[in-house]
Design a protein around this motif. Structure first.
Motif, PDB file in Angstrom:
ATOM      1  N   GLY A  47      18.439  37.251  52.223  1.00 11.89           N
ATOM      2  CA  GLY A  47      18.398  35.754  52.554  1.00 11.89           C
ATOM      3  C   GLY A  47      18.656  34.854  51.161  1.00 11.89           C
ATOM      4  N   GLY A  48      19.068  35.429  50.133  1.00 10.44           N
ATOM      5  CA  GLY A  48      18.968  34.606  49.073  1.00 10.44           C
ATOM      6  C   GLY A  48      20.033  33.397  48.927  1.00 10.44           C
ATOM      7  N   PHE A  49      20.858  33.257  49.934  1.00 12.89           N
ATOM      8  CA  PHE A  49      21.764  32.086  49.872  1.00 12.89           C
ATOM      9  C   PHE A  49      21.365  31.214  50.828  1.00 12.89           C
ATOM     10  N   SER A  50      19.848  30.975  51.092  1.00  7.26           N
ATOM     11  CA  SER A  50      19.301  30.156  52.143  1.00  7.26           C
ATOM     12  C   SER A  50      19.127  28.789  51.944  1.00  7.26           C
ATOM     13  N   ASP A  51      19.190  28.317  50.600  1.00  5.17           N
ATOM     14  CA  ASP A  51      19.098  27.044  50.008  1.00  5.17           C
ATOM     15  C   ASP A  51      20.181  26.327  50.595  1.00  5.17           C
ATOM     16  N   TYR A  52      20.305  24.998  50.680  1.00  7.91           N
ATOM     17  CA  TYR A  52      21.435  24.229  51.125  1.00  7.91           C
ATOM     18  C   TYR A  52      22.284  24.222  49.825  1.00  7.91           C
ATOM     19  N   CYS A  53      22.126  24.140  48.499  1.00  7.69           N
ATOM     20  CA  CYS A  53      23.005  24.188  47.556  1.00  7.69           C
ATOM     21  C   CYS A  53      22.985  25.367  46.608  1.00  7.69           C
ATOM     22  N   TYR A  54      23.533  26.133  46.296  1.00 13.66           N
ATOM     23  CA  TYR A  54      23.337  27.493  45.636  1.00 13.66           C
ATOM     24  C   TYR A  54      24.214  27.187  44.239  1.00 13.66           C
ATOM     25  N   ASN A  55      23.363  27.422  43.279  1.00 11.04           N
ATOM     26  CA  ASN A  55      23.786  27.234  41.788  1.00 11.04           C
ATOM     27  C   ASN A  55      24.116  28.569  41.026  1.00 11.04           C
ATOM     28  N   MET A  56      25.359  28.727  40.613  1.00 12.29           N
ATOM     29  CA  MET A  56      25.858  29.947  39.876  1.00 12.29           C
ATOM     30  C   MET A  56      26.388  29.488  38.577  1.00 12.29           C
ATOM     31  N   VAL A  57      26.355  30.292  37.393  1.00 16.05           N
ATOM     32  CA  VAL A  57      26.704  29.942  36.043  1.00 16.05           C
ATOM     33  C   VAL A  57      27.403  31.232  35.430  1.00 16.05           C
ATOM     34  N   ASP A  58      28.566  30.900  34.705  1.00 18.70           N
ATOM     35  CA  ASP A  58      29.075  31.890  33.766  1.00 18.70           C
ATOM     36  C   ASP A  58      28.833  31.495  32.305  1.00 18.70           C
ATOM     37  N   LEU A  59      28.059  32.260  31.825  1.00 15.03           N
ATOM     38  CA  LEU A  59      27.361  32.071  30.491  1.00 15.03           C
ATOM     39  C   LEU A  59      28.330  32.382  29.444  1.00 15.03           C
ATOM     40  N   GLY A  60      28.784  31.678  28.521  1.00 12.40           N
ATOM     41  CA  GLY A  60      29.950  32.124  27.652  1.00 12.40           C
ATOM     42  C   GLY A  60      31.429  32.402  28.173  1.00 12.40           C
ATOM     43  N   CYS A  61      31.781  31.076  28.836  1.00 14.93           N
ATOM     44  CA  CYS A  61      32.846  31.471  29.816  1.00 14.93           C
ATOM     45  C   CYS A  61      34.161  31.405  28.969  1.00 14.93           C
ATOM     46  N   ALA A  62      34.200  30.840  27.491  1.00 12.13           N
ATOM     47  CA  ALA A  62      35.194  30.745  26.672  1.00 12.13           C
ATOM     48  C   ALA A  62      36.166  29.680  27.413  1.00 12.13           C
ATOM     49  N   SER A  63      37.552  29.885  27.396  1.00  8.15           N
ATOM     50  CA  SER A  63      38.542  29.205  28.024  1.00  8.15           C
ATOM     51  C   SER A  63      39.752  29.955  28.283  1.00  8.15           C
ATOM     52  N   GLY A  64      40.758  29.766  29.062  1.00  3.18           N
ATOM     53  CA  GLY A  64      41.914  30.495  29.507  1.00  3.18           C
ATOM     54  C   GLY A  64      41.778  31.125  30.629  1.00  3.18           C
ATOM     55  N   PRO A  65      42.807  32.095  31.016  1.00  8.98           N
ATOM     56  CA  PRO A  65      42.493  32.701  32.384  1.00  8.98           C
ATOM     57  C   PRO A  65      41.465  33.329  32.830  1.00  8.98           C
ATOM     58  N   ASN A  66      40.790  34.203  31.924  1.00  7.56           N
ATOM     59  CA  ASN A  66      39.599  35.049  32.236  1.00  7.56           C
ATOM     60  C   ASN A  66      38.482  34.057  32.988  1.00  7.56           C
ATOM     61  N   SER A  67      38.265  32.895  32.823  1.00  7.76           N
ATOM     62  CA  SER A  67      37.409  32.124  33.358  1.00  7.76           C
ATOM     63  C   SER A  67      37.781  31.662  34.960  1.00  7.76           C
ATOM     64  N   LEU A  68      38.900  31.685  35.123  1.00  2.96           N
ATOM     65  CA  LEU A  68      39.554  31.319  36.319  1.00  2.96           C
ATOM     66  C   LEU A  68      39.495  32.669  37.250  1.00  2.96           C
ATOM     67  N   SER A  69      39.646  33.994  36.658  1.00  5.71           N
ATOM     68  CA  SER A  69      39.413  34.964  37.583  1.00  5.71           C
ATOM     69  C   SER A  69      38.038  35.254  37.796  1.00  5.71           C
ATOM     70  N   VAL A  70      37.128  34.713  36.849  1.00  2.00           N
ATOM     71  CA  VAL A  70      35.735  34.737  37.489  1.00  2.00           C
ATOM     72  C   VAL A  70      35.487  33.879  38.578  1.00  2.00           C
ATOM     73  N   VAL A  71      35.908  32.469  38.492  1.00  2.00           N
ATOM     74  CA  VAL A  71      35.653  31.710  39.429  1.00  2.00           C
ATOM     75  C   VAL A  71      36.552  32.180  40.802  1.00  2.00           C
ATOM     76  N   THR A  72      37.663  32.822  40.719  1.00  2.00           N
ATOM     77  CA  THR A  72      38.376  33.320  42.020  1.00  2.00           C
ATOM     78  C   THR A  72      37.533  34.332  42.522  1.00  2.00           C
ATOM     79  N   HIS A  73      36.989  35.294  41.736  1.00  2.00           N
ATOM     80  CA  HIS A  73      36.257  36.407  42.340  1.00  2.00           C
ATOM     81  C   HIS A  73      34.855  36.041  43.039  1.00  2.00           C
ATOM     82  N   PHE A  74      34.342  35.103  42.413  1.00  2.00           N
ATOM     83  CA  PHE A  74      33.020  34.652  43.050  1.00  2.00           C
ATOM     84  C   PHE A  74      33.409  34.037  44.446  1.00  2.00           C
ATOM     85  N   ILE A  75      34.255  32.991  44.415  1.00  2.00           N
ATOM     86  CA  ILE A  75      34.773  32.496  45.676  1.00  2.00           C
ATOM     87  C   ILE A  75      35.063  33.404  46.753  1.00  2.00           C
ATOM     88  N   ASN A  76      36.065  34.389  46.476  1.00  2.00           N
ATOM     89  CA  ASN A  76      36.525  35.211  47.324  1.00  2.00           C
ATOM     90  C   ASN A  76      35.371  36.163  47.891  1.00  2.00           C
TER      91      ASN A  76
END
Length: 365
Positions: A47-76
């Motif tokens: 039940g850890g997603f029970s809050d109305y808005c759920y906050n996640m963070v990628d710490l030390g994301c840098a730049s470039g396509p790796n950051s988007l692979s993290v975003v994509t994986h989380f969303i999927n």
């Protein structure tokens, strides 16, 4: 000059940029997904997603396509978990790095990913993506507001070069077999302070039961002077020394240059986490990754010139700002990293070298 100004990776999308020379980091990220998925699934089942808005963070994301692979994986992953849900929450996903990080290039990638027009943009699937500049050794979120934190290839970076070092490390730029004991102790104490601070900050920010998955380089052995763990820095130090001997750099500049990185052993990490007390360890996984790991060429026969250049380009992408800041106009990074690539290529032609990666799943107590 503060570390915030010199630690960011090479910006943009040029040939020496981090965006185009972070395939090693992408290989590491891809090896963390199983632990990430299990952690998120466990949160969902409890039940850890029970809050109305759920906050996640990628710490030390840098730049470039790796950051988007993290975003994509989380969303999927979240989409898969939410298929059977009724009132599914929305998500905020924060991309965090130091203020000098190339957020402009990162935002452009996010815009293309979302077909959006704004710096802070709405993604598909009820996930909103934000940039979050700031050191993860400080508070980044309000109290008890963060649900999940992820970090890859970042937590071996220190908040600063240990002040006690000065010039005691001489021709070394990191811990080496010739480093005096006080240098080794200074690095270890700085790491303990920094990791404890990181855990305390996240402990204040996280909701009860919040989770983290952290991945960074770790030592296989208790001895921090082992060449297995710091050989790439030793070779870079030898390359810099060669340039000193040639009169291209000043010896005093080399003696005063130390890298703000510490590679801990698993026992150190266990002790610091348990001693700080905000989190409990659910699982620690270790896995090797070759110095020259690159998903595009891994199936090709070994070539020492290609492998040496892959490693040198990767190291340059995050070391160049630091080197230029310290050595100034004297340093020719093209020349330095050409020599370094040759040295690394010769080394890899004689022995296989790997980083030992630590991946840890933690729960807020």
């Amino acid at each position: 000059m503060g570390l915030n100004k010199i630690l960011p990776t090479n910006p943009g999308d040029g040939k020496t940029s981090y965006a185009n020379n972070s395939s090693f980091q992408n290989v590491v990220i891809s090896k963390t997904w199983d632990l990430v998925d299990k952690t998120l699934r466990n949160m969902w089942e409890k039940g850890g997603f029970s809050d109305y808005c759920y906050n996640m963070v990628d710490l030390g994301c840098a730049s470039g396509p790796n950051s988007l692979s993290v975003v994509t994986h989380f969303i999927n992953t979240i989409q898969d978990l939410r298929k059977n849900g009724n009132d599914s929450p929305e998500f905020r996903l924060f991309l965090n790095d130091l203020p000098e990080n190339d957020f402009n290039s990162l935002f452009k990638l996010v815009e293309n990913f979302n077909d959006g027009k704004e710096v802070v943009c709405q993604s598909r699937s009820g996930c909103f993506i934000y940039g979050l500049p700031g050191s993860f050794y400080s508070r980044l979120f309000p109290r008890k507001s963060l649900h999940f934190a992820y970090s890859s290839n970042s937590l071996h970076w220190l908040s600063q070069v240990p002040r006690e070092l000065k010039s005691e490390n001489k021709e070394n730029i990191y811990i080496s077999i010739t480093s005096p004991r006080e240098v080794i102790d200074a690095y270890a104490q700085q790491y303990k302070r920094d990791l404890s601070t990181f855990l305390r900050m996240r402990g204040e920010e996280m909701v009860p039961g919040g989770r983290m998955v952290l991945t960074f380089i770790g030592r296989r052995f208790e001895d921090p002077t082992s060449k297995e763990e710091s050989g790439h820095f030793t070779m870079l130090a030898h390359t810099l020394l060669e340039m000193v001997v040639q009169g291209l750099l000043e010896k005093d500049d080399l003696y005063s240059f130390n890298v703000p990185i510490y590679i801990p052993c698993q026992e150190e990490v266990d002790y610091i986490i348990n001693d700080e007390g905000s989190f409990k360890i659910d699982k620690i996984a270790t896995f090797p990754v070759r110095w020259d790991a690159n998903e595009l060429v891994d199936e090709l026969p070994f070539d020492k010139n290609r492998s040496g250049k892959l490693v040198a380009d990767c190291i340059r992408a995050f070391m160049e700002p630091m080197l230029v800041s310290h050595f100034g106009k004297l340093i020719n990074c093209d020349d330095l990293f050409k020599k370094y690539a040759e040295r690394v290529g010769e080394h890899l032609s004689k022995e296989k070298s790997e980083y030992n990666m630590l991946s840890i799943s933690l729960t807020m107590r």
